[in-house]
Enzyme design. Structure first.
Site, PDB file in Angstrom:
ATOM      1  N   CYS A 166       0.832  -1.210   0.000  1.00 45.85           N
ATOM      2  CA  CYS A 166       0.000   0.000   0.000  1.00 45.85           C
ATOM      3  C   CYS A 166       0.863   1.255   0.000  1.00 45.85           C
ATOM      4  CB  CYS A 166      -0.890   0.012   1.226  1.00 45.85           C
ATOM      5  SG  CYS A 166      -2.010  -1.373   1.330  1.00 45.85           S
ATOM      6  N   THR A 168       0.518   3.796  -3.106  1.00 47.77           N
ATOM      7  CA  THR A 168      -0.114   4.848  -3.923  1.00 47.77           C
ATOM      8  C   THR A 168      -1.305   5.506  -3.223  1.00 47.77           C
ATOM      9  OG1 THR A 168       0.543   3.630  -5.880  1.00 47.77           O
ATOM     10  CG2 THR A 168      -1.180   5.280  -6.177  1.00 47.77           C
ATOM     11  N   GLU A 169      -1.405   6.836  -3.428  1.00 44.20           N
ATOM     12  CA  GLU A 169      -2.573   7.587  -2.938  1.00 44.20           C
ATOM     13  C   GLU A 169      -3.071   8.480  -4.065  1.00 44.20           C
ATOM     14  OE1 GLU A 169      -1.339   9.667   0.589  1.00 44.20           O
ATOM     15  OE2 GLU A 169      -0.575   7.829   1.518  1.00 44.20           O
ATOM     16  N   GLY A 173       1.263   9.300  -6.899  1.00 49.14           N
ATOM     17  CA  GLY A 173       1.443   8.137  -7.770  1.00 49.14           C
ATOM     18  C   GLY A 173       2.926   7.971  -8.047  1.00 49.14           C
ATOM     19  N   SER A 174       3.373   8.546  -9.183  1.00 47.33           N
ATOM     20  CA  SER A 174       4.809   8.494  -9.482  1.00 47.33           C
ATOM     21  C   SER A 174       5.608   9.205  -8.393  1.00 47.33           C
ATOM     22  CB  SER A 174       5.098   9.180 -10.821  1.00 47.33           C
ATOM     23  OG  SER A 174       4.391   8.519 -11.834  1.00 47.33           O
ATOM     24  N   ILE A 200      -4.914  -0.641  -4.911  1.00 45.64           N
ATOM     25  CA  ILE A 200      -4.035  -1.621  -4.274  1.00 45.64           C
ATOM     26  C   ILE A 200      -4.373  -3.023  -4.786  1.00 45.64           C
ATOM     27  CG2 ILE A 200      -3.260  -2.590  -2.056  1.00 45.64           C
ATOM     28  CD1 ILE A 200      -2.512   0.446  -2.701  1.00 45.64           C
ATOM     29  N   GLU A 405       4.134  -0.259 -10.833  1.00 43.46           N
ATOM     30  CA  GLU A 405       5.466  -0.598 -10.284  1.00 43.46           C
ATOM     31  C   GLU A 405       6.555   0.283 -10.896  1.00 43.46           C
ATOM     32  OE1 GLU A 405       6.640  -4.512  -9.376  1.00 43.46           O
ATOM     33  OE2 GLU A 405       4.600  -5.232  -9.128  1.00 43.46           O
ATOM     34  N   GLY A 406       6.263   1.573 -10.986  1.00 43.35           N
ATOM     35  CA  GLY A 406       7.168   2.543 -11.596  1.00 43.35           C
ATOM     36  C   GLY A 406       6.780   2.732 -13.056  1.00 43.35           C
ATOM     37  N   ASN A 408       6.999   3.699 -16.850  1.00 42.56           N
ATOM     38  CA  ASN A 408       8.227   3.571 -17.646  1.00 42.56           C
ATOM     39  C   ASN A 408       8.944   4.903 -17.851  1.00 42.56           C
ATOM     40  OD1 ASN A 408       7.717   0.878 -17.688  1.00 42.56           O
ATOM     41  ND2 ASN A 408       7.675   0.660 -19.925  1.00 42.56           N
TER      42      ASN A 408
HETATM   43  C1  LIG Z   1      -4.246  -1.971 -11.844  1.00 40.16           C
HETATM   44  C2  LIG Z   1      -3.328  -1.222 -10.929  1.00 40.16           C
HETATM   45  C3  LIG Z   1      -2.733  -1.872  -9.868  1.00 40.16           C
HETATM   46  C4  LIG Z   1      -1.902  -1.171  -8.985  1.00 40.16           C
HETATM   47  N1  LIG Z   1      -1.383  -1.816  -7.884  1.00 40.16           N
HETATM   48  C5  LIG Z   1      -0.745  -1.076  -6.931  1.00 40.16           C
HETATM   49  C6  LIG Z   1      -0.360  -1.674  -5.685  1.00 40.16           C
HETATM   50  O1  LIG Z   1      -0.544  -2.872  -5.465  1.00 40.16           O
HETATM   51  N2  LIG Z   1       0.208  -0.879  -4.751  1.00 40.16           N
HETATM   52  C7  LIG Z   1       0.443   0.447  -4.952  1.00 40.16           C
HETATM   53  O2  LIG Z   1       0.950   1.104  -4.057  1.00 40.16           O
HETATM   54  N3  LIG Z   1       0.106   1.039  -6.136  1.00 40.16           N
HETATM   55  C8  LIG Z   1      -0.489   0.314  -7.117  1.00 40.16           C
HETATM   56  N4  LIG Z   1      -0.876   0.909  -8.292  1.00 40.16           N
HETATM   57  C9  LIG Z   1      -0.546   2.308  -8.537  1.00 40.16           C
HETATM   58  C10 LIG Z   1       0.546   2.462  -9.587  1.00 40.16           C
HETATM   59  O3  LIG Z   1       1.774   2.065  -9.052  1.00 40.16           O
HETATM   60  C11 LIG Z   1       0.512   3.920 -10.076  1.00 40.16           C
HETATM   61  O4  LIG Z   1      -0.598   4.007 -10.937  1.00 40.16           O
HETATM   62  C12 LIG Z   1       1.785   4.341 -10.776  1.00 40.16           C
HETATM   63  O5  LIG Z   1       2.819   4.472  -9.838  1.00 40.16           O
HETATM   64  C13 LIG Z   1       1.660   5.651 -11.534  1.00 40.16           C
HETATM   65  O6  LIG Z   1       1.084   6.638 -10.740  1.00 40.16           O
HETATM   66  P1  LIG Z   1      -0.207   7.428 -11.273  1.00 40.16           P
HETATM   67  O7  LIG Z   1      -1.142   6.429 -11.834  1.00 40.16           O
HETATM   68  O8  LIG Z   1      -0.681   8.316 -10.201  1.00 40.16           O
HETATM   69  O9  LIG Z   1       0.331   8.268 -12.496  1.00 40.16           O
HETATM   70  P2  LIG Z   1       0.981   9.726 -12.433  1.00 40.16           P
HETATM   71  O10 LIG Z   1       2.091   9.744 -11.462  1.00 40.16           O
HETATM   72  O11 LIG Z   1      -0.082  10.748 -12.316  1.00 40.16           O
HETATM   73  O12 LIG Z   1       1.621   9.801 -13.892  1.00 40.16           O
HETATM   74  C14 LIG Z   1       0.834  10.045 -15.058  1.00 40.16           C
HETATM   75  C15 LIG Z   1       1.783  10.117 -16.265  1.00 40.16           C
HETATM   76  O13 LIG Z   1       2.705  11.187 -16.076  1.00 40.16           O
HETATM   77  C16 LIG Z   1       4.025  10.699 -16.166  1.00 40.16           C
HETATM   78  N5  LIG Z   1       4.856  11.407 -15.196  1.00 40.16           N
HETATM   79  C17 LIG Z   1       4.610  11.639 -13.883  1.00 40.16           C
HETATM   80  N6  LIG Z   1       5.617  12.305 -13.328  1.00 40.16           N
HETATM   81  C18 LIG Z   1       6.547  12.497 -14.296  1.00 40.16           C
HETATM   82  C19 LIG Z   1       7.839  13.087 -14.334  1.00 40.16           C
HETATM   83  N7  LIG Z   1       8.416  13.598 -13.253  1.00 40.16           N
HETATM   84  N8  LIG Z   1       8.510  13.080 -15.504  1.00 40.16           N
HETATM   85  C20 LIG Z   1       7.973  12.526 -16.604  1.00 40.16           C
HETATM   86  N9  LIG Z   1       6.772  11.927 -16.625  1.00 40.16           N
HETATM   87  C21 LIG Z   1       6.061  11.913 -15.489  1.00 40.16           C
HETATM   88  C22 LIG Z   1       3.931   9.214 -15.819  1.00 40.16           C
HETATM   89  O14 LIG Z   1       4.992   8.491 -16.348  1.00 40.16           O
HETATM   90  C23 LIG Z   1       2.597   8.844 -16.430  1.00 40.16           C
HETATM   91  O15 LIG Z   1       2.748   8.567 -17.795  1.00 40.16           O
HETATM   92  C24 LIG Z   1      -1.669   0.209  -9.202  1.00 40.16           C
HETATM   93  C25 LIG Z   1      -2.248   0.854 -10.294  1.00 40.16           C
HETATM   94  C26 LIG Z   1      -3.089   0.171 -11.141  1.00 40.16           C
HETATM   95  C27 LIG Z   1      -3.736   0.909 -12.276  1.00 40.16           C
END
Ligand SMILES: Cc1cc2nc3c(=O)[nH]c(=O)nc-3n(C[C@H](O)[C@H](O)[C@H](O)COP(=O)(O)OP(=O)(O)OC[C@H]3O[C@@H](n4cnc5c(N)ncnc54)[C@H](O)[C@@H]3O)c2cc1C
Length: 593
Positions: A166, A168-169, A173-174, A200, A405-406, A408
């Protein structure tokens, strides 16, 4: 079933060879091919082979022939409890847990192989198992105390407890360090946890959460906690209605005044961000294994489709543009597989500096999986677009891979910046070494043996100019290509650092090119290493393996040429300016009519 698999002895690394605890990928950006860590290609240990044989057989027997069930679970967006119970009975929740706690003690390499097998049948199955092992309880394995392990691992091994991770909030996200879930320390040493996590995996079926919360204090900003789903104040939302991997559970998890005892802090207070990154880095080969399994299943499907479908009076398998897709999928799959198992071997061998390589495998494997799902559906034509045949589900299921998981994009920045940091440090060392050469020639020349030696040979054209490992004759010219481009990449890295200095972290177009150079070099060398081993040991497949190495290397060379030229000549300004103008307009602004 868990109890019936007798595991032979403790886990061993797949190879007794001593690896240098240095990152082979980062060394590439200094022009150095770290052959000790790349050649020969690692072999699987006897123990892994034996245990894997048993697991793969039982997994295969259980999952094969269940296509209709998986399609149904996808439509219903859930795995029925009796199906999850079968996964427990197969021992799939205890794959990487040590035997003393009731697990199967698989190495990283063998674990990735099991996920490849499950992914060849259904990605949601891999997600349920993978989120449990790769991230949900991996923190306990890596950072847990003996007492915490004894308390939880036996129940996690049987699947009595399913785990979730757990982090992500909604606002984090990233930018995971921006989490707002808080844990405040109470007078009795316990903690009170408040906040909500979203998306999650296993969120709605888990009994055990690894939770990251802000604990501002002298020790640092974020702390990891082990939280049980049954504790007062822990709740979860409904299953998310997703595009793909629909059967796997994804849900929000909320913590409302949850009391966490002091003994459930995971790792050190304030060091939670390090814990989170350690878990994600270590878990990435599982994801790569899953991508490889998916690609292998797609290749089988496409071959049958291309041979069975007749157009223009011939099977479409006879047309060059269909054959090209089959060959590309094969090269991509071989390359991803070679890199994933090389990195799994680094982890199994106790190397500590593998995070760059792990990120490379995740980015590469998830990118080529996208191409494979797209092209497989294309070969199936209109039929591929229909529900009821598996292609569209593959496309939907695979789409998450470059996101979670990060993302790309973030991982590409990480790959380039982590390597450039080493280049920067080495340049500083080089400066002081050169100073020492003049002040104290003996000591100074001693220092020059590492990076400086490579750099001087690169600048002068003297010194090591070929891979020392004996390569099969057909591979030698390909080896020279990697040697040449590692040197070219090192020149680009140095020039980039000189030009941008510390501001490099904001130069995303530049960093992407450097990351892509490193991906081509590292994955390409993994392909070379594996091809070299296969050509020596498996004469029947030598000709095909040679073709795979040639195709990958020549395609990679063309990409590397583009990325190296792009360092000097590019459209970055125009692209950036154009993006700004569309952002300002809020839309595309040039309708013809
Ligand atoms: C089906 C699913 C399962 C998941 N399972 C888990 C889990 O078990 N546990 C958990 O903790 N999380 C989980 N996640 C969350 C997942 O890890 C996040 O969705 C992911 O880290 C990306 O965050 P975000 O979706 O908020 O995208 P954002 O961070 O909003 O990013 C959106 C876009 O902007 C780009 N971006 C953001 N910042 C930058 C930057 N600095 N430079 C260039 N590009 C950037 C990103 O690459 C992406 O293309 C899950 C998500 C999904 C959809």
């Amino acid at each position: 079933m868990n109890a019936t698999i007798e595991t032979p002895g403790p886990a061993a690394t797949s190879d007794d060879r001593l690896l240098r605890d240095q990152s082979a990928a980062k060394a590439l950006l200094m022009g150095e091919i770290l052959e000790e860590n790349l050649f020969p290609y690692p072999t699987i240990s006897e123990r892994d082979r034996e245990v894997l044989g048993m697991i793969i057989d039982s997994v295969e027997r259980f999952l094969s022939g269940k296509e209709a069930d998986f399609a149904h679970m996808d439509r219903e967006a859930r795995q029925p409890p009796e199906f999850i119970q079968s996964l427990r009975e197969l021992g799939l929740f205890g794959l990487i847990i040590p035997e003393e706690f009731g697990g199967l003690a698989l190495s990283n390499a063998a674990y990735a192989r099991v996920l490849a097998q499950t992914s060849a049948h259904d990605s949601s199955v891999s997600l349920t198992i993978g989120a449990h092992s790769s991230i949900g309880m991996k923190g306990l394995l890596l950072f847990g105390s003996d007492e915490q392990k004894a308390r939880y691992l036996p129940r996690l091994a049987t699947g009595e407890m399913i785990a979730a991770f757990c982090l992500t909030e909604s606002g984090a996200g990233s930018d995971a360090a921006a989490i707002r879930t808080r844990a405040g320390r109470n007078a009795d040493g316990s903690w009170t946890l408040n906040g909500e996590k979203i998306w999650i995996t296993n969120g709605a079926i888990a009994d055990f959460y690894t939770v990251f919360a802000r604990t501002d204090g002298p020790e640092g900003k974020i702390t990891a906690f082990l939280v049980e789903a049954g504790w007062p104040g822990v709740s979860h939302g409904p299953h998310e209605d997703k595009m793909g991997i629909r059967a796997s559970s994804t849900a929000a998890v909320a913590f409302n005044d949850v009391r966490v005892p002091p003994e459930n802090v995971l790792g050190e207070v304030g060091k939670g961000f390090k814990v989170a990154m350690g878990i994600l880095n270590n878990g990435r080969t599982g994801l790569g294994g899953g991508a490889v399994g998916g690609m292998k299943a797609l290749i089988r499907l496409v071959v049958a489709q291309a041979q069975g479908r007749q157009q223009f009076g011939r099977p479409i398998a006879e047309f060059g543009l269909v054959r090209e897709k089959i060959a590309q999928m094969t090269v991509d799959c071989f390359a991803a597989e070679s890199a994933v198992w090389m990195v799994a071997h680094y982890i199994d061998s106790g190397c500590e500096d593998y995070s760059t390589e792990a990120a490379i495998t995740k980015v590469f494997a998830s990118d080529v999986l996208q191409r494979a799902t797209y092209e497989a559906l294309q070969v199936a034509g209109g039929n591929g677009f229909m529900r009821g045949v598996p292609y569209e589900q593959y496309v939907r299921d695979a789409r998450i891979m470059p996101i979670f998981e990060g993302a790309n994009e973030i991982l590409r920045l990480f790959i380039a910046l982590s390597a450039l940091k080493d280049v920067g440090d080495s340049l500083k060392e080089l400066q002081s070494a050169l100073r020492s050469v003049f002040n104290d020639p003996i000591k100074g020349f001693g220092v020059l043996s590492g990076y400086a030696g490579t750099r001087i040979s690169r600048a002068t054209g003297l010194g090591a100019d070929s891979i020392r490992t004996p390569l099969a004759p057909g591979l030698r010219p390909l080896g020279a290509i990697y040697q040449a481009y590692a040197r070219a990449a090192a020149r680009v890295a140095e020039a980039t650092l000189r030009r941008h200095g510390k501001a490099i972290s904001d130069q995303q177009y530049v960093l992407k090119r450097i990351a892509d150079l490193m991906i081509d070099l590292f994955v390409g060398l993994c392909v070379m290493s594996r091809a070299n081993a296969l050509i020596a040991t498996d004469p029947a497949s030598a000709a095909d393996v040679q073709k795979i190495a040639e195709v990958f290397t020549h395609q990679a060379r063309r990409r590397m040429v583009r990325n190296i030229r792009g360092a000097a000549q590019n459209e970055d300004r125009a692209i950036d300016g154009l993006a700004q103008s569309v952002l300002d307009r809020g839309a595309y602004g040039w309708d013809v009519l």
